[in-house]
Design an enzyme around this catalytic site. Structure first.
Site: not given
Ligand code: 9MJ
Length: 669
Positions: A32-33, A114, A135, A172, A289, A431
């Protein structure tokens, strides 16, 4: 001689590279320094040549002006949400639908954690971050660019040239558990509102109109997809696209994988479910996916959710059960807490029989009554709580619960102080409940760590009249302890030995052990650094407020505690029994011999190099990373992850002013 332009360009390149190594690759290249020294050189050059400042300079993350509102952003491509699966069968059904639509027997999926945060879209034009939007409803979100720019892991400019001219990255924004806890500690110390969970904390931080506030919040970002793209190509698979994003400078989750077929999806899901509690952030499921882009395009989406993805959720941490009774418990500080006794129910893998109803306000707000059917929630290690009542199922004749006006344990008046949420028993150490709880706290691990002295034994000792305060613990006689039910000579001897060992402690632990209201471990450590016990007894609120993270509320609690003669008497008895600690005051300068310091963030007056030099001159060591061996973390503006880590480890945290005071050797000793 290089021109200022060239020097500035070189410094920016270097800083961006180091930032990438730190935030994206999790593989810091410099201390960091060193980073800080380069940052200062850049800031100085930009100050001398203001016309050379550009918006993507690493010095330009935090805007100066609060916004009056967020403007609207229409998403060029809808920001989709995800359909859910709650069982293997539902995941298999999803996989079957996908394969049938595509007419294929085998499909590869990209698997991602997720995250439970906020979906964000980042727009890069010619490699520069030009806009960030929430979003919203999927079609229209809010422009949060100024706030997003303060998130250090989000690049203001992409790295390599081979990216599309226009690139929308989706991902996210969230908070790690450690970041969330450190933030809530800070909020509490400043008597500010606490956030209920990391998601709310992230949302609240991103919705601040003043980017300078957002900049102090430990927000993180992980990319998980792509929106609009122009003039450029992307890899043909999602997994490879994530890898490309990482090359361009965006953080992606290290827990993503390419999996072949639904059986591997399920295996991956189970693997992550087992790791879930150990991850640094909260996740609520796994997203699968379809990996090939052409397959995705063929599948399309229905009503705002893609046909090519599904979120396989982890078992709900909520369940429905019945309230058998509502009891009122009395805590260490006298606070009355209503607790629902429940028909036992499995939630998130464990059986829950009680849930907290927090306080009188909460119970009124939720209107929980005996006989009600309620939804209870349990997340991680926290105490289960009643989320809501299913009023449609309320039995006839169920009456609203009212908090008692007397302490249910000692009968003293139970009153609510102006401005406080809690109703408290005024019995103090008269108490039974407060006395017992204060002894349990004194003996707890982070306090004096009296091994073997748990709740049951404290109750026994108290009810047998052997102890009524913490001071009595040190006058216990072995034969009397041995005569208690379920005890014997051996366990009594062990207890006495543990008590003897506990006498050798640290001042901060001792302070924490006293159980002063709202003086947690961190506050106790900060206090211990500023005051000796005799000074603390006399300290005024103003002096206390000078200590890091102590506000007027905590200061008043401390003054009140030491203003109570009974407390002083007990304290003196404990000290007389031989409880002692090494004086942890930073002493004369050569006391720093061998002490390990880490410096993070930008200090107000010293450069990193100057601070380091001063420390080395006094015999201290300066290290670039925080570990259990670190004695002190010196924190400046915009500290990185080191502050979280140090907070977790309980490292002593210093400001530059405190450091200078320590170096002078002029601190109280
Ligand atoms: C989250 N919330 O971690 C999507 N998400 O993909 C991940 N959300 C997402 N993918 C398409 N890993 C629409 C939302």
């Amino acid at each position: 001689m290089a021109t200022p332009e060239a020097k500035i360009a070189a410094l920016r390149r270097q800083l961006n590279e180091y930032s990438y190594r730190y935030h994206v690759l999790d593989d810091p290249a410099v201390s960091d320094a060193e980073y800080d020294s380069l940052y200062r050189q850049l800031a100085t050059l930009e100050y001398e040549h203001p016309h050379l400042v550009t918006p993507d300079s690493p010095t330009q993350r935090v805007g100066e002006q609060p916004l009056s509102e967020f403007s609207e952003v229409r998403h060029e491509l809808l920001m989709l949400s995800l359909d859910n699966a709650f069982s293997d069968a539902e995941l298999r059904a999803f996989d079957k639908r996908v394969r049938e639509r595509l007419g294929l027997t085998d499909i590869d999926y990209a698997a991602e954690v997720k995250l439970d945060g906020l979906a964000i879209s980042l727009l890069f034009q010619h490699g520069k971050l030009v806009r960030a939007a929430t979003r919203g409803d999927g079609a229209t979100g809010e422009d949060v660019t100024t706030n997003i720019r303060t998130v250090k892991s989000i690049p203001l400019a992409l790295r390599a040239a081979a990216h599309p001219a226009k690139l929308e990255v989706r991902g996210e924004v969230f908070m790690t558990r450690a970041g969330f806890e450190a933030l809530n500690d800070r909020q509490q110390a400043h008597a500010e509102k606490l956030f209920a969970n990391p998601r709310n904390a992230a949302a609240g931080s991103l919705r601040q109109l003043d980017p300078r506030v957002t900049a102090t919040r430990p927000l993180q970002f992980l990319a998980h997809g792509i929106g609009a793209v122009e003039q450029g190509t992307l890899p043909s698979s999602h997994f490879a696209t994530l890898q490309a994003l990482q090359v361009w400078g965006l953080p992606v989750s290290p827990d993503s994988a390419r999996v072949a077929g639904v059986d591997e999806c399920i295996r991956y899901y189970r693997e992550l479910a087992a790791k879930r509690a150990d991850l640094p952030y909260e996740i609520d499921g796994i997203v699968f996916k379809v990996d090939e882009r052409r397959h995705r395009e063929e599948l399309g989406f229905v009503s705002r959710a893609p046909r090519w993805a599904i979120a396989y959720k982890f078992p709900p941490e909520e369940a429905v059960t019945e309230v058998l009774e509502i009891e009122v418990q009395v805590g260490r500080t006298g606070a009355l807490t209503p607790v629902a006794r429940l028909q036992p129910v499995r939630v998130g893998g464990v059986t829950v029989t009680n849930a907290t109803l927090h306080n009188a306000d909460e119970i009124r707000r939720k209107d929980v009554r005996v006989g009600d059917t309620v939804s209870v929630r349990r997340a991680g290690d926290v105490i289960p709580e009643v989320v809501r009542v299913i009023t449609a199922q309320r039995p006839a004749g169920a009456t609203a619960f009212t908090m008692p006006a007397q302490c249910p344990v000692c009968g003293s008046p139970a009153v609510r102080t102006e401005g406080e949420v809690a109703i408290r028993c005024r019995g103090g150490l008269h108490c039974r409940a407060q006395s017992i709880q204060s002894i349990i706290h004194f003996a707890s691990r982070a306090a004096l760590d009296i091994v073997g002295l748990g709740e049951k034994l404290v109750e026994q000792l108290f009810d047998a009249g052997l102890v009524s305060t913490i001071a009595d613990l040190y006058h216990l006689e072995q034969d009397k302890v041995a005569a208690l039910e379920r005890m014997g000579d051996k366990s009594a001897a062990n207890l006495l030995q543990a008590l003897e060992q506990s006498k050798n402690t640290r001042f901060d632990r001792f302070l924490y052990a006293l159980g002063i209201r709202e003086v947690g471990e961190t506050t106790a450590r900060n206090l211990a650094r500023h005051f000796r016990l005799d000074e603390l007894k006399q300290a005024h609120a103003e002096a206390l407020c000078e200590v890091r993270d102590i506000g007027p509320v905590v200061a008043a609690n401390i003054v009140q505690f030491f203003g109570d003669e009974r407390n002083i008497a007990i304290l003196e008895q404990v000290r007389a029994a031989g409880v002692r600690w090494e004086d942890e005051q930073p002493g004369p300068a050569d006391d720093l011999q061998g002490k390990i310091f880490v410096i993070t963030g930008t200090l107000p007056t010293l450069s990193r190099a100057q601070a380091k030099e001063k420390l080395l001159a006094k015999g201290a060591k300066v290290s670039s990373s925080v570990s259990a061996a670190t004695n002190y973390l010196v924190v400046g503006e915009n500290p990185g992850g080191k502050l979280d880590k140090a907070t977790n480890l309980g490292t002593i945290i210093l400001t530059e002013a405190e450091l200078l005071e320590m170096l002078k050797g002029s601190s109280k000793n």
